[in-house]
Design an enzyme around this catalytic site. Structure first.
Site, PDB file in Angstrom:
ATOM      1  N   ASP A   1       0.813  -1.094  -0.070  1.00  0.00           N
ATOM      2  CA  ASP A   1       0.104  -0.021   0.010  1.00  0.00           C
ATOM      3  C   ASP A   1       0.901   1.305   0.125  1.00  0.00           C
ATOM      4  O   ASP A   1       1.990   1.295   0.603  1.00  0.00           O
ATOM      5  CB  ASP A   1      -0.840  -0.040   1.250  1.00  0.00           C
ATOM      6  CG  ASP A   1      -2.001   0.966   1.340  1.00  0.00           C
ATOM      7  OD1 ASP A   1      -2.800   0.911   0.320  1.00  0.00           O
ATOM      8  OD2 ASP A   1      -1.881   1.763   2.088  1.00  0.00           O
TER       9      ASP A   1
ATOM     10  N   GLU B   1      15.059 -14.247  -0.010  1.00  0.00           N
ATOM     11  CA  GLU B   1      15.167 -15.664   0.752  1.00  0.00           C
ATOM     12  C   GLU B   1      14.147 -16.382   0.915  1.00  0.00           C
ATOM     13  O   GLU B   1      14.167 -17.681   1.425  1.00  0.00           O
ATOM     14  CB  GLU B   1      15.379 -14.978   2.297  1.00  0.00           C
ATOM     15  CG  GLU B   1      16.419 -14.252   2.715  1.00  0.00           C
ATOM     16  CD  GLU B   1      16.452 -13.671   4.156  1.00  0.00           C
ATOM     17  OE1 GLU B   1      15.919 -14.607   4.913  1.00  0.00           O
ATOM     18  OE2 GLU B   1      16.825 -12.627   4.293  1.00  0.00           O
TER      19      GLU B   1
END
Ligand code: NOJ
Length: 533
Positions: free
Chosen positions: A214, A264
């Site tokens: 957002d 990751e």
């Protein structure tokens, strides 16, 4: 029923899945209500996964479901690592993700790093801590101007209308670019970074496939929070391209951090909500070490006119070309009026919305569909007393996003049209009488319905080899029309926004948004073809 942990995931391991995916935006309050309180919830979404599979989308984006006082319907987050009881709980979330994955549907969630609710424990601590306290340093508190500090620290208006500052009892002011219940965080404070890192990992560890970020252009504020000449006050609700408060360089450090975390977790992605002024600025958000993709709102902003739509498409393609990111396309979301209404409403708006669905789904890149657009929902006309968008009150009752947020009708002849269990009297926004024709039930078996058009288009997009490639070439076309071809793969898409039927380019017809007239494409129509062998 099988327990979630016994359900095998059918998610493939394609690390590039997001480049061409069709993502379905679930505005959680309005999609499906399982517990009968008139508000959509996580179990509701889960109960409708079969529909989403049938529709043929590859991923969901679920709007915020975190603990929130709901001043901005969830975009005011009080605890970003828990589910609001209105929507369920963490177990319900885990069940939803597991069952979506079992159907091969990915789940993207919305994160809100620019601000928190004023009910967040950090904000409460900031109020308790007083001026100069470390707790205040997580937000943007300032002294006011004028002899007694009773004037706001600068001249900034809030995006929702009214001033962007609110005074607290000890006399200081805090910044909120949106509603007063949404306090902007101070992204120069390391604690803010650490907490966001924790939030991302919390949900990644719960197997989400990515994030919609957002206000992704908003976290870095201009140094010194100076007054600006905003020119004409922006109409409430609009975010002008050149708003000097947004798109500051330091915001890219945040996105680099996000990318490092995501790297990751193979196959997980982030898509930014970015309202920026030009292609150069846009491209920065999707550099290889930042977000995977960012929303480009040009297509949604274009009127139904071939030249404007072509310009929006070319602009969006140019915006990402320099950095090798895929484009994204959306015709609507929970912040803009429904496209059927934007394009003229009634039968004409529906015809045009059908045509634009084919244009959008013919394009290379990721497509974001907003719940209900596949049913051809128009903007609902709501009585003033039913409107709930904070923008409605703050704009002096001139702007509200409620009309595109009315619950989705599923079946039956009367409200709540299967959105809530039978017997639920009141939905959070009233559902109009006369929506029986829009229900999933009414459209599913009707080959001429909007839903059938979306299903056919999505199936072709998913399975037909003509949808490959990443580039377009444009044909010469009569005024008010265009046709493009996906280079190397062969899909042709033609759009007619002129007042007369036009001949189609040569090729085998795959799908049309309306019946052809003696082989010609009628006004307000679009068609897909493949070049003959
Ligand atoms: C963008 C969201 O899409 C909108 O619904 C919300 O009001 C603002 N950001 C503030 O979080």
């Amino acid at each position: 029923m099988r327990r979630p942990e016994q359900t095998a995931s059918r998610i493939d391991h394609d690390p590039n899945w997001w480049r061409n995916e069709v993502v379905y935006q679930v505005y959680i309050r309005s999609f499906a209500d399982a517990d009968g309180d008139g508000v959509g919830d996580l179990d509701g979404i889960r109960s409708r996964l079969g529909y989403l599979e049938l529709l043929g989308v590859g991923a969901l984006w679920i709007t915020p479901f975190y603990r929130s006082p709901m001043a901005d319907h969830g975009y005011d987050v009080a605890d970003p690592r828990d589910v609001d009881p209105l929507f369920g709980d963490l177990e319900a979330f885990d069940r939803l993700v597991a069952e979506a994955h079992a159907l091969g549907i990915r789940v993207i969630i919305d994160v809100v790093p620019n601000h928190t609710s004023t009910q967040h424990e950090w904000f409460r601590a900031a109020i308790m801590g007083g001026p100069g306290s470390p707790a205040r340093e997580r937000y943007l508190f300032r002294d006011g101007r004028g002899p007694d500090g009773s004037l706001p620290p600068n001249n900034w208006p809030s995006i929702f209308g009214g001033p962007a500052w609110t005074r607290v009892p000890d006399g200081q002011w805090y910044l909120h670019l949106f509603a007063p219940e949404q306090a902007d965080l101070n992204w120069t404070n390391p604690e803010v970074w650490a907490d966001f890192d924790r939030t991302l990992r919390f949900w990644l560890d719960r197997a989400v496939d990515g994030f919609r970020i957002d206000v992704a252009h908003g976290m870095a504020k201009p140094a010194g929070l100076p007054d600006f000449d905003f020119g004409e006050p922006p109409p409430p609700g609009s975010l002008p391209d050149a708003d000097p408060r947004f798109d500051h360089d330091a915001v890219h450090d945040v996105h680099r951090m996000v990318r490092k975390v995501l790297d990751e977790y193979p196959g997980r992605i982030a898509c930014g909500e970015t309202w920026v002024k030009d292609n150069e600025s846009f491209a920065k958000y999707v550099r290889p070490d930042e977000l995977h993709q960012a929303f480009n709102f040009r297509l949604a902003a274009a009127p139904f006119d071939a030249a404007s739509v072509q310009e929006a498409i070319e602009h969006s393609l140019r915006a990402v070309a320099s950095v090798g990111a895929p484009p994204t396309w959306a015709l609507s979301n929970h912040d803009v009026p429904r496209q059927v209404t934007r394009y003229g409403g009634h039968a004409v708006g529906e015809r045009r919305a059908r045509a634009m669905a084919l244009v959008e789904l013919a394009l290379p890149g990721a497509v974001f569909l907003y719940n209900g657009e596949e049913l051809g929902l128009p903007e609902a006309i709501l009585p003033p007393e039913a409107r709930q968008d904070p923008m409605w009150t703050r704009s002096g009752h001139t702007v509200s996003r409620d009309g595109c947020r009315v619950p989705v009708p599923w079946q039956g002849d009367a409200p709540p049209y299967g959105f809530s269990p039978a017997g639920t009297a009141i939905t959070w926004l009233p559902m109009p009488p006369g929506w029986a024709r829009y229900t999933v039930e009414a459209q599913l078996e009707d080959p001429r319905s909007m839903l059938s058009l979306y299903r056919s288009a999505l199936e072709l997009r998913r399975t037909h080899p003509a949808f490959g490639g990443t580039e377009l070439e444009w044909y010469g076309a009569p005024a008010g029309c265009f046709a493009f071809r996906r280079k190397g793969a062969g899909l042709i898409c033609a759009l007619n926004t002129s007042g007369d039927p036009v001949p189609l380019p040569p090729g085998e017809l795959l799908l049309a948004s309306c019946p052809l007239e003696d082989g010609a494409l009628p006004t307000d129509g679009a068609a897909w073809l493949v070049a003959g062998g």
